[in-house]
Design a protein around this motif. Sequence first.
Motif, PDB file in Angstrom:
ATOM      1  N   ASP A 107      11.724  -9.625  10.727  1.00 60.52           N
ATOM      2  CA  ASP A 107      12.107  -9.865   9.338  1.00 60.52           C
ATOM      3  C   ASP A 107      13.062  -8.749   8.909  1.00 60.52           C
ATOM      4  N   THR A 108      14.350  -8.986   9.065  1.00 62.29           N
ATOM      5  CA  THR A 108      15.350  -7.932   8.837  1.00 62.29           C
ATOM      6  C   THR A 108      15.415  -7.488   7.372  1.00 62.29           C
ATOM      7  N   LEU A 109      15.219  -8.410   6.448  1.00 65.46           N
ATOM      8  CA  LEU A 109      15.287  -8.044   5.028  1.00 65.46           C
ATOM      9  C   LEU A 109      14.183  -7.058   4.663  1.00 65.46           C
ATOM     10  N   LYS A 110      12.968  -7.340   5.136  1.00 63.04           N
ATOM     11  CA  LYS A 110      11.855  -6.446   4.822  1.00 63.04           C
ATOM     12  C   LYS A 110      12.023  -5.096   5.542  1.00 63.04           C
ATOM     13  N   ILE A 111      12.553  -5.124   6.739  1.00 65.71           N
ATOM     14  CA  ILE A 111      12.790  -3.876   7.470  1.00 65.71           C
ATOM     15  C   ILE A 111      13.733  -2.974   6.679  1.00 65.71           C
ATOM     16  N   GLU A 112      14.780  -3.553   6.155  1.00 68.45           N
ATOM     17  CA  GLU A 112      15.747  -2.777   5.369  1.00 68.45           C
ATOM     18  C   GLU A 112      15.114  -2.240   4.087  1.00 68.45           C
ATOM     19  N   ALA A 113      14.301  -3.070   3.443  1.00 65.69           N
ATOM     20  CA  ALA A 113      13.646  -2.635   2.202  1.00 65.69           C
ATOM     21  C   ALA A 113      12.704  -1.464   2.453  1.00 65.69           C
ATOM     22  N   ILE A 114      11.976  -1.507   3.562  1.00 69.90           N
ATOM     23  CA  ILE A 114      11.038  -0.419   3.882  1.00 69.90           C
ATOM     24  C   ILE A 114      11.807   0.862   4.206  1.00 69.90           C
ATOM     25  N   ARG A 115      12.900   0.745   4.909  1.00 67.99           N
ATOM     26  CA  ARG A 115      13.692   1.944   5.226  1.00 67.99           C
ATOM     27  C   ARG A 115      14.198   2.623   3.958  1.00 67.99           C
ATOM     28  N   GLU A 118       3.572   7.328  -5.683  1.00 65.64           N
ATOM     29  CA  GLU A 118       3.358   8.218  -6.818  1.00 65.64           C
ATOM     30  C   GLU A 118       2.100   9.060  -6.660  1.00 65.64           C
ATOM     31  N   ILE A 119       1.401   8.898  -5.527  1.00 69.34           N
ATOM     32  CA  ILE A 119       0.150   9.632  -5.333  1.00 69.34           C
ATOM     33  C   ILE A 119       0.305  10.689  -4.248  1.00 69.34           C
ATOM     34  N   ASP A 120       0.782  10.248  -3.082  1.00 70.40           N
ATOM     35  CA  ASP A 120       0.871  11.139  -1.928  1.00 70.40           C
ATOM     36  C   ASP A 120       1.957  10.583  -1.009  1.00 70.40           C
ATOM     37  N   LYS A 121       3.133  11.211  -1.057  1.00 65.03           N
ATOM     38  CA  LYS A 121       4.280  10.670  -0.334  1.00 65.03           C
ATOM     39  C   LYS A 121       4.082  10.717   1.187  1.00 65.03           C
ATOM     40  N   VAL A 122       3.324  11.699   1.681  1.00 61.60           N
ATOM     41  CA  VAL A 122       3.062  11.761   3.116  1.00 61.60           C
ATOM     42  C   VAL A 122       2.291  10.525   3.559  1.00 61.60           C
ATOM     43  N   HIS A 123       1.193  10.215   2.838  1.00 58.62           N
ATOM     44  CA  HIS A 123       0.400   9.030   3.174  1.00 58.62           C
ATOM     45  C   HIS A 123       1.180   7.742   2.888  1.00 58.62           C
ATOM     46  N   ALA A 124       2.040   7.790   1.879  1.00 59.76           N
ATOM     47  CA  ALA A 124       2.870   6.624   1.573  1.00 59.76           C
ATOM     48  C   ALA A 124       3.758   6.291   2.769  1.00 59.76           C
ATOM     49  N   LYS A 125       4.381   7.339   3.352  1.00 57.74           N
ATOM     50  CA  LYS A 125       5.286   7.098   4.475  1.00 57.74           C
ATOM     51  C   LYS A 125       4.529   6.584   5.701  1.00 57.74           C
ATOM     52  N   LEU A 126       3.325   7.092   5.927  1.00 55.25           N
ATOM     53  CA  LEU A 126       2.520   6.617   7.054  1.00 55.25           C
ATOM     54  C   LEU A 126       2.218   5.122   6.920  1.00 55.25           C
ATOM     55  N   LYS A 127       1.899   4.703   5.717  1.00 52.77           N
ATOM     56  CA  LYS A 127       1.588   3.286   5.484  1.00 52.77           C
ATOM     57  C   LYS A 127       2.849   2.432   5.642  1.00 52.77           C
ATOM     58  N   LEU A 128       3.981   2.951   5.167  1.00 51.15           N
ATOM     59  CA  LEU A 128       5.231   2.208   5.304  1.00 51.15           C
ATOM     60  C   LEU A 128       5.651   2.084   6.768  1.00 51.15           C
ATOM     61  N   GLU A 129       5.355   3.124   7.564  1.00 49.40           N
ATOM     62  CA  GLU A 129       5.679   3.050   8.987  1.00 49.40           C
ATOM     63  C   GLU A 129       4.893   1.939   9.684  1.00 49.40           C
ATOM     64  N   ARG A 130       3.640   1.746   9.264  1.00 50.01           N
ATOM     65  CA  ARG A 130       2.842   0.646   9.844  1.00 50.01           C
ATOM     66  C   ARG A 130       3.440  -0.700   9.451  1.00 50.01           C
ATOM     67  N   ALA A 131       3.867  -0.816   8.178  1.00 53.40           N
ATOM     68  CA  ALA A 131       4.506  -2.059   7.725  1.00 53.40           C
ATOM     69  C   ALA A 131       5.797  -2.309   8.499  1.00 53.40           C
ATOM     70  N   TYR A 185       0.844  -1.201   0.000  1.00 53.22           N
ATOM     71  CA  TYR A 185       0.000   0.000   0.000  1.00 53.22           C
ATOM     72  C   TYR A 185       0.883   1.256   0.000  1.00 53.22           C
ATOM     73  N   GLY A 186       1.930   1.223   0.809  1.00 53.19           N
ATOM     74  CA  GLY A 186       2.845   2.364   0.850  1.00 53.19           C
ATOM     75  C   GLY A 186       3.538   2.589  -0.486  1.00 53.19           C
ATOM     76  N   LYS A 187       4.030   1.500  -1.104  1.00 56.93           N
ATOM     77  CA  LYS A 187       4.679   1.626  -2.419  1.00 56.93           C
ATOM     78  C   LYS A 187       3.702   2.165  -3.454  1.00 56.93           C
ATOM     79  N   PHE A 188       2.438   1.704  -3.361  1.00 57.52           N
ATOM     80  CA  PHE A 188       1.396   2.157  -4.286  1.00 57.52           C
ATOM     81  C   PHE A 188       1.191   3.678  -4.171  1.00 57.52           C
ATOM     82  N   TYR A 189       1.275   4.200  -2.928  1.00 61.93           N
ATOM     83  CA  TYR A 189       1.010   5.622  -2.706  1.00 61.93           C
ATOM     84  C   TYR A 189       2.221   6.515  -2.995  1.00 61.93           C
TER      85      TYR A 189
END
Length: 698
Positions: A676-684, A654-667, A648-652
Amino acid sequence: IKLLDQKQLYGFHCAAKLGTKKTIISVTHSGEMLLMRAKRELRGFQSTDGIMVLYKIKQKRERNYVKIAIVSLLLLGGVGLVGAGVGYYLYTQTDLFSPDKETDTSLMATLGDDHVQTLEVDIETLTALKESFEKHEKSESEKATMQAMVVATDVISQMVPDSLKDQYSSEEVVRKFKGQGGINLVVKEGNTTGDAFDKSVAELNEYAMNYAQNNEYTTAIDYYQQAIESEDDNASARLESYANQGELYAQTDQLSEAKIAYEKARETSEQLSQEDRPRYQNTQAWTEAKLSGVYQDLNQTQDAEEALKEAEKIYLKTVALFAKLAKSDPTTHRQNLAWAYNMLANFYHNDTQEIKASIEARQKALDIYRDLAAKQALLFFERLFMTYNSLALSYQELNEYPKAQASYQKSFELTQEARDQGLENPKEYLAQALNQLGVIYTKQEQYNPANKHLKQSEKLYKELMFEDSHRFQAYLLGVQQDIAACYAQQQEYAKASRLYEEVIDKYQILNAQDPMKLNAPLAKALNSLAWIRLMDEKHHDTQQARQLLRKSLHHAKALEQSDRKRSLSLGATSHIYLAYLALHEGSMKEAFEHYDQALTLHPNYETAKSYLLLLVAKKNLMKANTLFTSMLEEYTSPEHQAELWMMYGKFYMEIDKVHAKLKLERALALYHDLNDTLKIEAIRILMNQADANNTMVQ
């Protein structure tokens, strides 16, 4: 005896009485459950020459009169029974016994009462197995014999009109023919009812079960209803009627009727549990779990949750009960405790999808069965075998294939050990274990051992086909389908296509004979071959793929009455492949329609995820946003939630980076919990990209 061994029907008492041209074989068993099993298992015998007649012969005098008695039985004729002919075979012995050509049947006329032979008719045995032998060669002597056999049994009630039932009641027929022709027919003591034509609840349940196994669900439901309405006060059998009727209603999507039947089963099981907790408490829990599923399908969410909690509570109580009983009487109750753990494991696996909890309970059952099998290997072989297999299925659900493989390997080794200790007919178990190992190797892309095990399984099933082609043909086709799938996964599409085509041709021939039983594997094979037609660059054929998928949808639809869940799953797969085909042809609208149908038929995470990725790739923002929201509500496991919020964060982005970051923070928070260290690094990395491209984000 060989035929009984092939069916693994043990403990039956067999006796043969020699006649001049016929030998009558009697087969009996003291256990009601084994008689019921025999009724189910011996259906293939109707096409076999030389089958058993089931009654007992009691001699009053010398052994040499047996021959005369059976000759007399063969000569009995003109008994005038309407519609007689239950269809039991007499075994003609032409090689083993030489006919006594000098036998003078006129001697029967000189026999006095002292030489009368008594045939004791066992109605339970006769009724339990009569349907296994309904087809027979109707020679005149066999007709007369069969008429004589059934005259003193309740089964005649199915063959005469209501107006004649009094005339042909058990008591009347026995009285009429007593002593005639040197035969004295008597009903086994305690083996008849006050009304010869009022079937008991247990008998009606037995008939219903046969129809259900043949997928004749409407007839089966009717028989269960007759059992429920019967005046018989057998509460245990009535519980079986309610429970099985509920199951059939649920399978055929008659949810309101299923709810009523299950609620009656709940009420009956509660009453019986008060009288005998060890025997009925697990049934009470099972009924609550089934009710929960029906309530959920009827959108009665609160009732569903309460029933599910009650089911778990009762299952745990049953485990505690047998654990306590096992301390005082381990010989009787340790196996019951293992069974209770298995029931709890089934509940967690099937009803709550708590796979790790299921594995924990299954391991406890396994520990007990291993200990019991160490002392009585053959007695507990099958339960241990099935418990290992169930454990493997749970590991597969978690994609822990090495652990699943280890469990299947244990099943295989266990079967080899049991064979060496004298297990009767171990081929079936070995074939099954090898098949399972082959499939799990395929899933791990270990193709050499996969092919080896699958081919060994195929060889054993071919050998079993010579013993019972009717029973094992579907198993043989199933393992051949797995071999084709292994070829396809290796992209050996030519080999896979040829084998799928052979399997489909055979399924279609068998399906014409028994369409209710083979729609599922046929639909699956058609889907698989269609996918190859889409994937194989050398033999790419979208037109044939579309035809195959339409056929698969037809067979999936035909399956709906007998197995609705599997029908919907197979139909959803066909629509996913049709969506892929539409994408290949550039028809985006058609692709979306097929994905929508797939999710309507069988909503599951992987299908929804692939549809979501398509919507994101095609920038269909409105539909993608709607699907994200619904999936976050539907799939609540931490793993699914974390992946969805990341997508959801990656999807956002290109739409709204503020909302994208909020969704990524939840992930990010969820993946921290999952470690899951690999996914943590990818999200950062994604969050840094959002920061770099948006000065508003601090």
